[in-house]
Design an enzyme around this catalytic site. Sequence first.
Site, short mmCIF file in Angstrom:
data_model
loop_
_atom_site.label_atom_id
_atom_site.label_comp_id
_atom_site.label_asym_id
_atom_site.label_seq_id
_atom_site.Cartn_x
_atom_site.Cartn_y
_atom_site.Cartn_z
N GLY A 12 0.77 -1.25 0.00
CA GLY A 12 0.00 0.00 0.00
C GLY A 12 0.80 1.30 0.00
O GLY A 12 1.74 1.47 -0.78
N ASP A 55 8.44 -6.07 13.73
CA ASP A 55 7.07 -5.83 14.17
C ASP A 55 7.11 -4.57 15.03
O ASP A 55 7.77 -4.56 16.08
CB ASP A 55 6.58 -7.05 14.98
N SER A 135 -6.22 9.14 9.53
CA SER A 135 -7.32 8.68 8.67
C SER A 135 -8.49 9.64 8.85
O SER A 135 -8.62 10.28 9.90
CB SER A 135 -7.75 7.28 9.10
N TYR A 148 -10.82 1.44 15.70
CA TYR A 148 -9.93 1.92 14.63
C TYR A 148 -9.95 3.46 14.60
O TYR A 148 -8.91 4.11 14.62
CB TYR A 148 -10.34 1.35 13.27
N PRO A 178 -6.06 10.15 5.03
CA PRO A 178 -6.77 9.74 3.81
C PRO A 178 -8.15 9.15 4.09
O PRO A 178 -8.41 8.60 5.17
CB PRO A 178 -5.86 8.66 3.21
N GLU A 184 -4.26 -2.97 0.44
CA GLU A 184 -4.68 -4.23 1.09
C GLU A 184 -5.45 -3.96 2.38
O GLU A 184 -5.76 -4.88 3.13
CB GLU A 184 -3.44 -5.09 1.36
P1 NDP Z 1 -1.94 -2.07 3.69
O1 NDP Z 1 -2.63 -3.18 4.42
O2 NDP Z 1 -1.77 -2.19 2.23
O3 NDP Z 1 -0.50 -1.81 4.36
C1 NDP Z 1 -0.33 -1.84 5.75
C2 NDP Z 1 1.16 -1.95 6.07
O4 NDP Z 1 1.35 -1.93 7.50
C3 NDP Z 1 1.77 -3.24 5.56
O5 NDP Z 1 3.00 -2.94 4.94
C4 NDP Z 1 2.00 -4.05 6.82
O6 NDP Z 1 3.17 -4.86 6.66
C5 NDP Z 1 2.26 -2.94 7.85
N1 NDP Z 1 2.06 -3.41 9.21
C6 NDP Z 1 0.89 -3.78 9.80
N2 NDP Z 1 1.11 -4.18 11.05
C7 NDP Z 1 2.46 -4.05 11.28
C8 NDP Z 1 3.30 -4.32 12.38
N3 NDP Z 1 2.81 -4.80 13.54
N4 NDP Z 1 4.63 -4.10 12.27
C9 NDP Z 1 5.15 -3.62 11.10
N5 NDP Z 1 4.39 -3.34 10.02
C10 NDP Z 1 3.06 -3.56 10.11
O7 NDP Z 1 -2.76 -0.76 4.03
P2 NDP Z 1 -2.55 0.79 3.67
O8 NDP Z 1 -1.33 1.01 2.89
O9 NDP Z 1 -3.82 1.29 3.15
O10 NDP Z 1 -2.38 1.37 5.14
C11 NDP Z 1 -1.30 2.15 5.58
C12 NDP Z 1 -1.78 3.10 6.65
O11 NDP Z 1 -2.76 3.97 6.10
C13 NDP Z 1 -2.43 2.44 7.86
O12 NDP Z 1 -2.00 3.12 9.01
C14 NDP Z 1 -3.92 2.66 7.63
O13 NDP Z 1 -4.63 2.68 8.83
C15 NDP Z 1 -3.89 4.01 6.95
N6 NDP Z 1 -5.06 4.37 6.15
C16 NDP Z 1 -5.48 3.59 5.11
C17 NDP Z 1 -6.58 4.00 4.34
C18 NDP Z 1 -7.11 3.16 3.22
O14 NDP Z 1 -8.29 3.36 2.85
N7 NDP Z 1 -6.34 2.29 2.63
C19 NDP Z 1 -7.23 5.27 4.60
C20 NDP Z 1 -6.73 6.00 5.73
C21 NDP Z 1 -5.67 5.57 6.43
P3 NDP Z 1 3.38 -6.35 7.21
O15 NDP Z 1 2.03 -7.02 7.23
O16 NDP Z 1 4.34 -6.94 6.22
O17 NDP Z 1 3.98 -6.17 8.56
C1 8X3 Z 2 -9.30 4.05 6.35
C2 8X3 Z 2 -10.44 4.85 5.83
O1 8X3 Z 2 -12.91 5.24 5.99
O2 8X3 Z 2 -12.17 2.93 5.88
O3 8X3 Z 2 -8.67 4.68 7.41
O4 8X3 Z 2 -11.88 4.19 7.88
S1 8X3 Z 2 -11.90 4.28 6.45
#
Ligand code: NDP
Ligand code: 8X3
Length: 249
Positions: A12, A55, A135, A148, A178, A184
Amino acid sequence: MATVLITGASSGFGGACAKKFAASGHQVVLVARRQERLVDLAAELGDQAHVVTLDIRDRQAVSELPEKLPESFQDISILINNAGLALGLEGVEAGNLDAWDTMIDTNIKGLIYLCRAILPGMIKREGGHIVNIGSVAGSWPYPGGNTYGGTKAFVQQFSRNMRADLLGKKIRVSNIEPGMCDTEFSLVRFEGDENRAKQVYSGMQPLSAEDIAEIIYWTTALPPHINVNQLEVMPTEQAWSAFAVHREG
Ligand code: NDP
Ligand code: 8X3
């Protein structure tokens, strides 16, 4: 050339940021748990990338992270606190406590561990930028968003409080918030249920990870006297709704 540490670089926003910053000539430290993905990404990016399989919930490992980096990657000037997740969409009365713990431990505790570990070096070097990924869920409630959204409200206020603490130290803090973005994120939220994840974005154009990487990059590329405090961004096809009212009968 800056050294940029990106958490959640295996997917992501984090993966897209790694590519964007590397393409712009910066070094990137790629942090996440899924080592294979990080290694593949680093192979694509070349010498500019360094992999740290970690982690972020592991407080000890995060605190030791700066000193364990190769010397050429130690001077981190941009920290992108992106790793995070949502788990489930149940109402608060039916929520899974283990899922809530995981969100709190990752989105809140992991993020503050990273800030605490990286900031002393930034202060010593008299400069830096921390970009936290909040978010829209941190400002706006929706059914099932309970824990969340609470974690992202923490990110919002923690970012502001960091600015208060860091005033005068030449360190910027930005909170990027965002809305719907097709990564994912929903696959993780719905425990790998691809159909359910797909439905979230059906019939509308969500943001892409590259859109967010572009915005994050822009906030860091602005002249150092400009601090973007908070930036909320949604797809054009997403907006708020009216107050919900329950009526008897
Ligand atoms: P993805 O699921 O695509 O990516 C999430 C990333 O976080 C992965 O690389 C995962 O890597 C990593 N991660 C999760 N848990 C851990 C951990 N314990 N230690 C290290 N790494 C971790 O999601 P997004 O790219 O969308 O999300 C990124 C951020 O953006 C998050 O904080 C999410 O809450 C936020 N967000 C997302 C939105 C959306 O609609 N997509 C909107 C608003 C905010 P791995 O599993 O390999 O550890
Ligand atoms: C991710 C956006 O609207 O699914 O933070 O909570 S929402």
